[in-house]
Design a protein around this motif. Structure first.
Motif, mmCIF file in Angstrom:
data_model
loop_
_atom_site.group_PDB
_atom_site.id
_atom_site.type_symbol
_atom_site.label_atom_id
_atom_site.label_comp_id
_atom_site.label_asym_id
_atom_site.label_seq_id
_atom_site.Cartn_x
_atom_site.Cartn_y
_atom_site.Cartn_z
ATOM 1 N N SER A 31 0.834 -1.200 0.000
ATOM 2 C CA SER A 31 0.000 0.000 0.000
ATOM 3 C C SER A 31 0.867 1.248 0.000
ATOM 4 O O SER A 31 2.029 1.224 0.431
ATOM 5 C CB SER A 31 -0.903 0.014 1.243
ATOM 6 N N ARG A 50 0.157 5.805 0.159
ATOM 7 C CA ARG A 50 -0.788 6.914 0.181
ATOM 8 C C ARG A 50 -0.131 8.157 -0.395
ATOM 9 O O ARG A 50 0.900 8.607 0.101
ATOM 10 C CB ARG A 50 -1.247 7.201 1.609
ATOM 11 N N ALA A 90 -8.417 8.600 -10.616
ATOM 12 C CA ALA A 90 -9.540 8.800 -9.703
ATOM 13 C C ALA A 90 -9.819 10.284 -9.589
ATOM 14 O O ALA A 90 -8.888 11.081 -9.520
ATOM 15 C CB ALA A 90 -9.240 8.209 -8.328
ATOM 16 N N THR A 119 -17.369 10.722 -6.955
ATOM 17 C CA THR A 119 -16.078 10.120 -7.263
ATOM 18 C C THR A 119 -16.188 9.189 -8.467
ATOM 19 O O THR A 119 -17.211 8.533 -8.667
ATOM 20 C CB THR A 119 -15.516 9.349 -6.066
ATOM 21 N N CYS A 148 -13.552 6.400 -10.735
ATOM 22 C CA CYS A 148 -12.254 5.736 -10.838
ATOM 23 C C CYS A 148 -12.182 4.987 -12.159
ATOM 24 O O CYS A 148 -13.188 4.489 -12.655
ATOM 25 C CB CYS A 148 -12.057 4.729 -9.709
ATOM 26 N N LYS A 167 -10.384 0.163 -9.513
ATOM 27 C CA LYS A 167 -11.580 0.033 -8.671
ATOM 28 C C LYS A 167 -11.395 -1.082 -7.662
ATOM 29 O O LYS A 167 -10.933 -2.173 -7.992
ATOM 30 C CB LYS A 167 -12.811 -0.212 -9.540
ATOM 31 N N ARG A 177 -9.297 -1.003 -5.332
ATOM 32 C CA ARG A 177 -7.933 -0.964 -4.788
ATOM 33 C C ARG A 177 -7.530 0.453 -4.393
ATOM 34 O O ARG A 177 -6.847 0.641 -3.374
ATOM 35 C CB ARG A 177 -6.935 -1.485 -5.820
ATOM 36 N N THR A 236 -8.511 4.524 -3.469
ATOM 37 C CA THR A 236 -9.573 5.370 -2.942
ATOM 38 C C THR A 236 -9.111 6.819 -2.915
ATOM 39 O O THR A 236 -8.048 7.117 -2.371
ATOM 40 C CB THR A 236 -9.964 4.942 -1.519
ATOM 41 N N SER A 238 -9.711 10.641 -1.578
ATOM 42 C CA SER A 238 -10.343 11.325 -0.450
ATOM 43 C C SER A 238 -9.740 12.717 -0.306
ATOM 44 O O SER A 238 -8.801 13.068 -1.026
ATOM 45 C CB SER A 238 -10.173 10.527 0.842
ATOM 46 N N LEU A 281 -4.718 9.938 -2.278
ATOM 47 C CA LEU A 281 -5.006 8.717 -3.025
ATOM 48 C C LEU A 281 -4.432 7.553 -2.228
ATOM 49 O O LEU A 281 -3.204 7.423 -2.129
ATOM 50 C CB LEU A 281 -4.405 8.760 -4.428
ATOM 51 N N GLN A 282 -5.313 6.777 -1.651
ATOM 52 C CA GLN A 282 -4.894 5.573 -0.941
ATOM 53 C C GLN A 282 -4.855 4.434 -1.939
ATOM 54 O O GLN A 282 -5.865 4.112 -2.565
ATOM 55 C CB GLN A 282 -5.876 5.245 0.188
ATOM 56 N N ASN A 293 -4.056 0.502 -2.447
ATOM 57 C CA ASN A 293 -3.870 -0.798 -1.823
ATOM 58 C C ASN A 293 -3.699 -1.862 -2.892
ATOM 59 O O ASN A 293 -4.061 -1.659 -4.054
ATOM 60 C CB ASN A 293 -5.073 -1.128 -0.938
#
Length: 123
Positions: A16, A18, A48, A56, A58, A63, A65, A67, A69, A79-80, A82
């Motif tokens: 992961s 961020r 995204a 939102t 993507c 999608k 994976r 996110t 925010s 952008l997180q 994962n």
């Protein structure tokens, strides 16, 4: 207007990361904000987007994976990411559009301001 990305680096597959985008000089909560990336040998693409009217969006490849925010108080976008894959390797850019309710929110043409990019390497 300034957009400054941070948080890139090296990650292992399945890991992961961020990304952050700190903004200044714009009315942050009025605009469409997005993350884009340029993979090696490919054109820049939308990843995204957070649109004030549409919500939102993507790209299909991230999608479930990635996110997107934000923190309105800090005028920052995140952008997180994962479950990173080798094919996510590239330069990631933060961008802002001087509008909301874009017809094609993942289209680069709708964005007015760009950050300098941050390298993400998954290996």
């Amino acid at each position: 207007v300034q957009l400054v990305e941070s948080g890139g680096g090296l990650a292992q597959p399945g890991g992961s990361m961020r990304l952050s985008c700190d903004t200044s000089g714009l009315s942050y909560n009025k605009y469409c904000m997005g993350w884009f990336r340029q993979l090696p040998g490919k054109e820049r693409e939308g990843v995204a987007v957070l649109d004030r009217i549409v919500g939102t969006t993507c790209v299909d490849s991230v999608k479930g994976r990635f996110t997107i925010s934000e923190d309105n108080a800090k005028a920052s976008l995140y952008l997180q990411m994962n479950d990173l894959k080798v094919e996510d390797t590239g330069v990631y850019y933060c961008a802002a559009a001087a509008a909301a309710g874009l017809d094609y929110p993942l289209d680069l043409a709708g964005y007015n301001w760009w950050g300098q990019g941050t390298q993400v390497t998954v290996s």
